[in-house]
Design a protein around this motif. Structure first.
Motif, mmCIF file in Angstrom:
data_model
loop_
_atom_site.group_PDB
_atom_site.id
_atom_site.type_symbol
_atom_site.label_atom_id
_atom_site.label_comp_id
_atom_site.label_asym_id
_atom_site.label_seq_id
_atom_site.Cartn_x
_atom_site.Cartn_y
_atom_site.Cartn_z
ATOM 1 N N ILE A 215 0.835 -1.207 0.000
ATOM 2 C CA ILE A 215 0.000 0.000 0.000
ATOM 3 C C ILE A 215 0.867 1.253 0.000
ATOM 4 C CG2 ILE A 215 -1.656 1.311 1.384
ATOM 5 C CD1 ILE A 215 -2.767 -1.380 2.349
ATOM 6 N N ALA A 216 1.940 1.247 0.839
ATOM 7 C CA ALA A 216 2.824 2.412 0.890
ATOM 8 C C ALA A 216 3.507 2.644 -0.449
ATOM 9 C CB ALA A 216 3.866 2.211 1.985
ATOM 10 N N THR A 217 3.939 1.543 -1.108
ATOM 11 C CA THR A 217 4.588 1.681 -2.417
ATOM 12 C C THR A 217 3.620 2.229 -3.456
ATOM 13 O OG1 THR A 217 6.010 -0.202 -1.880
ATOM 14 C CG2 THR A 217 5.871 0.439 -4.183
ATOM 15 N N THR A 218 2.389 1.691 -3.446
ATOM 16 C CA THR A 218 1.382 2.157 -4.419
ATOM 17 C C THR A 218 1.050 3.625 -4.199
ATOM 18 O OG1 THR A 218 0.439 -0.066 -4.471
ATOM 19 C CG2 THR A 218 -0.907 1.708 -5.330
ATOM 20 N N LEU A 219 0.817 3.989 -2.932
ATOM 21 C CA LEU A 219 0.510 5.392 -2.635
ATOM 22 C C LEU A 219 1.694 6.293 -2.970
ATOM 23 C CD1 LEU A 219 -1.402 5.003 0.754
ATOM 24 C CD2 LEU A 219 -2.365 5.430 -1.498
ATOM 25 N N SER A 220 2.915 5.811 -2.690
ATOM 26 C CA SER A 220 4.099 6.606 -3.007
ATOM 27 C C SER A 220 4.231 6.800 -4.509
ATOM 28 C CB SER A 220 5.348 5.912 -2.455
ATOM 29 O OG SER A 220 5.271 5.792 -1.054
ATOM 30 N N LYS A 221 3.975 5.701 -5.263
ATOM 31 C CA LYS A 221 4.041 5.815 -6.710
ATOM 32 C C LYS A 221 3.034 6.836 -7.221
ATOM 33 C CE LYS A 221 3.502 3.079 -10.934
ATOM 34 N NZ LYS A 221 3.213 1.735 -11.481
ATOM 35 N N LYS A 222 1.807 6.756 -6.694
ATOM 36 C CA LYS A 222 0.781 7.706 -7.120
ATOM 37 C C LYS A 222 1.159 9.129 -6.738
ATOM 38 C CE LYS A 222 -4.157 8.675 -6.586
ATOM 39 N NZ LYS A 222 -5.415 8.277 -5.908
ATOM 40 N N ARG A 223 1.655 9.280 -5.491
ATOM 41 C CA ARG A 223 2.006 10.622 -5.025
ATOM 42 C C ARG A 223 3.196 11.179 -5.784
ATOM 43 N NH1 ARG A 223 0.108 15.230 -3.739
ATOM 44 N NH2 ARG A 223 1.406 16.439 -2.274
ATOM 45 N N MET A 224 4.220 10.339 -6.044
ATOM 46 C CA MET A 224 5.391 10.800 -6.780
ATOM 47 C C MET A 224 5.030 11.187 -8.203
ATOM 48 S SD MET A 224 7.999 10.835 -4.770
ATOM 49 C CE MET A 224 9.366 10.921 -5.913
ATOM 50 N N THR A 225 4.106 10.410 -8.798
ATOM 51 C CA THR A 225 3.650 10.760 -10.148
ATOM 52 C C THR A 225 2.931 12.101 -10.137
ATOM 53 O OG1 THR A 225 3.403 8.402 -10.660
ATOM 54 C CG2 THR A 225 2.285 9.958 -12.104
ATOM 55 N N GLU A 226 2.084 12.299 -9.126
ATOM 56 C CA GLU A 226 1.382 13.585 -9.021
ATOM 57 C C GLU A 226 2.362 14.728 -8.796
ATOM 58 O OE1 GLU A 226 -1.329 12.975 -5.855
ATOM 59 O OE2 GLU A 226 -2.765 11.786 -7.051
ATOM 60 N N LEU A 227 3.355 14.504 -7.917
ATOM 61 C CA LEU A 227 4.346 15.558 -7.665
ATOM 62 C C LEU A 227 5.171 15.850 -8.917
ATOM 63 C CD1 LEU A 227 5.634 14.528 -4.112
ATOM 64 C CD2 LEU A 227 4.271 16.550 -4.698
ATOM 65 N N ALA A 228 5.569 14.762 -9.627
ATOM 66 C CA ALA A 228 6.352 14.963 -10.843
ATOM 67 C C ALA A 228 5.557 15.724 -11.888
ATOM 68 C CB ALA A 228 6.806 13.611 -11.399
ATOM 69 N N THR A 229 4.281 15.337 -12.027
ATOM 70 C CA THR A 229 3.420 16.047 -12.985
ATOM 71 C C THR A 229 3.259 17.503 -12.584
ATOM 72 O OG1 THR A 229 2.229 13.987 -13.412
ATOM 73 C CG2 THR A 229 1.176 16.023 -14.094
ATOM 74 N N SER A 230 3.070 17.725 -11.276
ATOM 75 C CA SER A 230 2.920 19.102 -10.787
ATOM 76 C C SER A 230 4.198 19.899 -11.017
ATOM 77 C CB SER A 230 2.562 19.069 -9.304
ATOM 78 O OG SER A 230 2.479 20.379 -8.778
#
Length: 665
Positions: free
Chosen positions: A36-51
């Motif tokens: 769960i932490a990896t999935t959430l981190s992946k989603k969050r990192m993708t959002e941060l990278a996109t931002s």
């Protein structure tokens, strides 16, 4: 030596079972947390990278717009100054010379082209235009009143430039276009060095012809961005630009952001590989996995330690239970905690104490039981001898009474048989009397019914005669109807002839007789129908005649049969009268016989009652004697049983004592 392995085996088994249940749950939970932490981190990192990518490209676009607007304002000011001064050729040349190399972004300064093909530039400028009216900047400026940027192109010197051009008016009627060339080197610097994200890239595209204005790869500058490009990333970006889709999106293995440059037809494209974004996520995932594995190991060690500490008191409890199973109740169980295991120790200690008291009591009671069983044994032997003597005496008395009961029973049976026979005879006589009386009533009723039947047959004969007369009258009426139907048939025949003649006359009359011909035809049809109906009625009347003749014949036959039956019924009535008189005489004889049988029945009943009373008395004496014999035998058997039980009780007491002695208290 036997208890210690038992304790270790039992303790290890409980611990292993707990570990089998707990460890997989812990591993699954930690694995789920890591996932769960990896999935959430992946989603969050993708959002941060996109931002960050959007923020970077927005910042680059703002820098480009600011740089373009800064230069454009300079060019607008210069144009307005020239238009305000309304200079002559000499003054215009001086003004243009003053702007040469004034702006580092446009070192060639401003230049002007007229519709006659005249090209005016700063004296020191090296720009050359053989036909300025066919140049890109001149064509773009003809459609603008204010200074605006056009599309990028290569000037005569081969440099990539973009021109800010517009029509200028300073007093004469000629068409003049003023322009300033801005090199794209500064824009390339902003595009290539203004990316905030590490390992991200950007390039600038002119959407008018999809020309790449700035790119880190200089070989792509001034090339056309096409959907047929061999580079899948560039071809997908070209498709998005052609579709006008400037949203941030995933293209292949890249995240791509678009930003339009205000005031131009340019689009800034920025992209970064997803592998770069996921690298930190992968690193974080590795850290989480390592942390999870270490956590599992630490938790398992802690669980083993805790479980071992918790189940340690079970070893002492197991040892105590093993000692109790061998009969040793001298053990002392200590309560070492207040949890469920401590409660178990306390209850086992209470059980041991209770067993001690119980075994002591059983031992004492078994001694008392042994003494009492010996006393019971001697008493039961004396009782058995006395009961044997009593049983023999009662058996002799029973034999004597039995013979007396048999004799009285025979007398009672014979008297009872006689009473039964007489009673049955009386009952049968009464039933015969009742049956005879019922027969008298039935014969009387049969005689009355036969008389009624005779009268009914007379009525039927009279009614049958009337029926024959009525049928004859119907036959007469049907003959009259036949005559009437014949008359109707003749009238229909004549009417048919008349309608035929009328039709002939109407045909002779031609057109005037057509209406009359129709009427004549209808009259002919009506006459034909009437004739057919009369024929049908005549046929029906003939059938009625036939049926009437048959009915008359049957009625006459019925009359003859009724007359014969009436004579037979009168004979039957006379016969019933004779039967009735004979039955009444038989009934009187049966009543006399019943009265005689009742007298015999009374005598037989009295004899049977006396015999039964004597037989009952003999039976009671016999039953009492037998009961006494049985009781004597029962006392003898019970005495013997008591003796046997006393021996068994003594043996049981010895056995119980031996069992109790096996326990240590």
């Amino acid at each position: 030596m036997s208890e210690k392995p038992l304790k270790i085996r039992r303790s290890g088994k409980i611990r292993n079972r707990l570990l089998i249940y707990i460890v997989p749950i812990v591993v699954i939970m930690i694995a789920a947390i890591v996932l769960i932490a990896t999935t959430l981190s992946k989603k969050r990192m993708t959002e941060l990278a996109t931002s960050n990518l959007n923020s970077s490209i927005s910042n680059q676009a703002n820098n480009i717009e600011s740089w373009l607007n800064e230069n454009l304002e300079f060019f607008k000011t210069a144009k307005q100054g020239i238009e305000g001064l309304n200079p002559n050729e000499e003054q215009l040349q001086k003004i243009l010379d003053s702007y040469y190399d004034f702006n580092s972004n446009a070192p060639e300064g401003l230049h002007i082209a007229t519709s006659e093909g005249e090209f005016i530039k700063p004296t020191k400028s090296e720009l050359e235009e053989a036909d300025p009216t066919s140049s890109t900047w001149y064509k773009q400026g003809l459609s603008r009143a204010n200074m605006q940027y056009g599309t990028a192109y290569k000037n005569a010197e081969g440099k990539n430039v973009v021109s800010a051009a517009a029509i200028i008016n300073y007093g004469d009627d000629s068409i003049k276009v003023i322009s300033a060339d801005v090199t794209l080197e500064k824009i390339s610097i902003i595009v290539n060095s203004g990316v905030k994200m590490e390992k991200a890239s950007s390039f600038l595209v002119d959407t008018n012809d999809n020309t790449i204005l700035a790119h880190r790869d200089t070989s792509l500058v001034s090339t056309t961005l096409s959907t047929d490009n061999s580079n899948k990333l560039l071809s997908s970006i070209a498709k998005a630009i052609n579709d006008g889709d400037y949203t941030t999106q995933d293209i292949g293995a890249y995240v791509v952001a678009f930003q339009e440059i205000k005031g131009t037809d340019w689009v800034l494209v920025s992209y970064i590989a997803e592998d770069v974004i996921m690298a930190s996520v992968q690193e974080l995932g590795n850290y989480l996995i390592i942390t999870g594995v270490v956590s599992v190991i630490v938790i398992i060690l802690l669980i083993i330690f805790v479980v071992s500490r918790v189940i340690a008191p079970l070893a002492g409890i197991t040892k105590s239970i093993h000692a109790m199973s061998e009969g040793d109740f001298t053990i002392n169980v200590q309560q070492e905690s207040n949890d469920e295991i401590g409660v178990m120790s306390s209850k086992i200690a209470e059980f041991v104490e209770s067993m001690r008291h119980m075994l002591s009591s059983i031992s004492e009671e078994s001694e008392k039981l042994k003494q009492e069983s010996e006393t019971s044994d001697s008493v039961s032997k004396d009782m058995f001898n006395a009961s044997q003597s009593q049983a023999e005496a009662m058996q002799q008395l029973n034999d004597t009474v039995d013979q007396l009961a048999v004799a009285v029973g025979d007398i009672a049976n014979n008297a009872t048989t006689l009473a039964t026979v007489v009673a049955d005879t009386r009952d049968n006589s009464q039933k015969a009397d009742e049956a005879m009386k019922e027969t008298v009533k039935i014969s009387q009723k049969g005689r009355e019914d036969m008389e009624k039947l005779s009268h009914a047959m007379d009525g039927i004969q009279t009614a049958n005669s009337k029926l024959v007369d009525a049928i004859n009258e119907v036959g007469t009426a049907s003959e009259e109807i036949t005559n009437i139907v014949s008359m109707i048939a003749e009238i229909a025949e004549e009417t048919n002839l008349l309608s035929l003649n009328a039709s002939i006359e109407a045909a002779r009359a031609g057109e005037a007789g057509k209406g009359f011909a129709v009427v004549a035809t209808q009259i002919g049809k009506l006459a034909q129908t009437s004739s057919e109906s009369a024929t049908n009625i005549s046929n029906l009347i003939e059938e009625v005649h036939r049926l009437i003749d048959e009915a008359v014949g049957q009625a006459n036959a019925s009359a003859e049969s009724i007359e014969k039956n009436s004579e037979l019924i009168h004979v039957a009535v006379d016969t019933f009268d004779q039967i009735y008189e004979n039955i009444q005489a038989s009934n009187a004889c049966i009543e006399d016989m019943i009265r005689d049988v009742e007298k015999v029945d009374d005598v037989a009943t009295n004899v049977a009652a006396i015999s039964e009373e004597q037989a009952a008395s003999a039976d009671e004496i016999l039953a009492t004697s037998q009961n006494m014999v049985e009781q004597a035998k029962t006392i003898s058997r019970n005495s013997e049983d008591v003796a046997n039980n006393s021996h068994e009780l003594a043996n049981t007491s010895d056995t119980l004592t031996s069992h109790v002695q096996q326990f240590k208290i």
